[in-house]
Scaffold this active site. Sequence first.
Site, mmCIF file in Angstrom:
data_model
loop_
_atom_site.group_PDB
_atom_site.id
_atom_site.type_symbol
_atom_site.label_atom_id
_atom_site.label_comp_id
_atom_site.label_asym_id
_atom_site.label_seq_id
_atom_site.Cartn_x
_atom_site.Cartn_y
_atom_site.Cartn_z
ATOM 1 N N LYS A 1 12.950 23.971 1.296
ATOM 2 C CA LYS A 1 14.023 23.784 2.280
ATOM 3 C C LYS A 1 14.817 25.073 2.436
ATOM 4 O O LYS A 1 15.164 25.472 3.546
ATOM 5 C CB LYS A 1 14.942 22.628 1.842
ATOM 6 C CG LYS A 1 14.301 21.260 2.054
ATOM 7 C CD LYS A 1 15.062 20.129 1.391
ATOM 8 C CE LYS A 1 14.262 18.831 1.529
ATOM 9 N NZ LYS A 1 14.829 17.715 0.762
ATOM 10 N N GLN B 1 19.700 16.249 -2.896
ATOM 11 C CA GLN B 1 18.294 15.910 -3.148
ATOM 12 C C GLN B 1 18.201 14.652 -4.011
ATOM 13 O O GLN B 1 18.884 14.524 -5.027
ATOM 14 C CB GLN B 1 17.598 17.097 -3.824
ATOM 15 C CG GLN B 1 16.105 16.950 -3.982
ATOM 16 C CD GLN B 1 15.337 16.927 -2.658
ATOM 17 O OE1 GLN B 1 15.760 17.487 -1.661
ATOM 18 N NE2 GLN B 1 14.200 16.258 -2.655
ATOM 19 N N ASP C 1 20.386 14.316 6.421
ATOM 20 C CA ASP C 1 19.329 13.381 6.012
ATOM 21 C C ASP C 1 19.384 12.082 6.820
ATOM 22 O O ASP C 1 18.387 11.368 6.912
ATOM 23 C CB ASP C 1 19.527 12.990 4.531
ATOM 24 C CG ASP C 1 18.677 13.809 3.580
ATOM 25 O OD1 ASP C 1 17.576 14.210 3.961
ATOM 26 O OD2 ASP C 1 19.140 14.021 2.438
HETATM 27 N N1 GUN Z 1 13.769 13.123 -1.866
HETATM 28 C C1 GUN Z 1 12.565 12.859 -1.288
HETATM 29 N N2 GUN Z 1 12.664 12.935 0.049
HETATM 30 C C2 GUN Z 1 13.946 13.254 0.324
HETATM 31 C C3 GUN Z 1 14.653 13.488 1.540
HETATM 32 O O1 GUN Z 1 14.137 13.400 2.650
HETATM 33 N N3 GUN Z 1 15.963 13.815 1.390
HETATM 34 C C4 GUN Z 1 16.579 13.897 0.192
HETATM 35 N N4 GUN Z 1 17.865 14.201 0.170
HETATM 36 N N5 GUN Z 1 15.958 13.687 -0.947
HETATM 37 C C5 GUN Z 1 14.644 13.373 -0.880
#
Ligand code: GUN
Length: 288
Positions: free
Chosen positions: A52, A96, A119
């Site tokens: 990311k 996350q 998100d």
């Molecule tokens: N963990 C796995 N997929 C995601 C996601 O799309 N966003 C976040 N914040 N954590 C994750």
Amino acid sequence: MTRMDGKALAEKMQGQLAEKTAVLKEKTGVEPGLVVILVGDNPASQVYVRNKERSALAAGFRSEVIRLPETTTQEELLAVIERYNQDMAWHGILVQLPLPVHIDEEAILLAIDPDKDVDGFHPMNMGKFWSGHPVMIPSTPAGIMELLREYDINPEGKKAVVIGRSNIVGKPMAQLLLDANATVTIAHSRTENLPALAREADILVVAIGRGHFVTKEFVKEGAVVIDVGMNRDENGKLIGDVAFDEVNEIASHITPVPGGVGPMTITMLMEQTYHACKRFLGTQANQP
Ligand code: GUN
């Protein structure tokens, strides 16, 4: 069989996003800012967070990763979130998941300013999304819809089966397919006669989190198969939820793992951050 190349589409969209970002920066002096908060040292999360960060920098964003120890308390994490909620230089905040078990995930997601919740996991954004007024859309299903568009697959009137019912993928995926006028069934690990149900699907989305779970007997001839899985086999190799080598013989379209849904997820997250920044600039412009 057509292999749906998420990596190529993601690269194309990332390029366009970098151009849009450069224009925005030139016009306004503002660059979108994304902060990613990682608590603990879950190895998969570390990889996702690094990707990311790389993607945000490639788009020309301000990017920061806050790495906190596993022992971080809920109060400490809430304090970090509040700092970024208040700081107008940051337009997207992502915590996350999964979080360590001593932290209440719901309390954390609730604490993120909904305007910065790139998100789309805040209950307010989820509610808007489910009621047909989306602002922030969860990235994985949003990326899948882009892939379907790229390959001229129109869900309208089609039977779609989504295997998996998580808030992150399964449920929002079903909603987006419904919005696109598909007839949608959400199935999961307790569904009876799952292979027979899945075989009814024109579009089959698999997000169950079990390596090579979906075999040929789950798939109708000519179906579109989307694999959201990210699993490790006994040798540590990344594998999807779909047994690609046998399913690709009967599917009309299929996403590989890696190189399918994963890169699109990250790209859509960057798109959401860009749009959050644009909305922020819009509200600023309306100030007296
Ligand atoms: N963990 C796995 N997929 C995601 C996601 O799309 N966003 C976040 N914040 N954590 C994750």
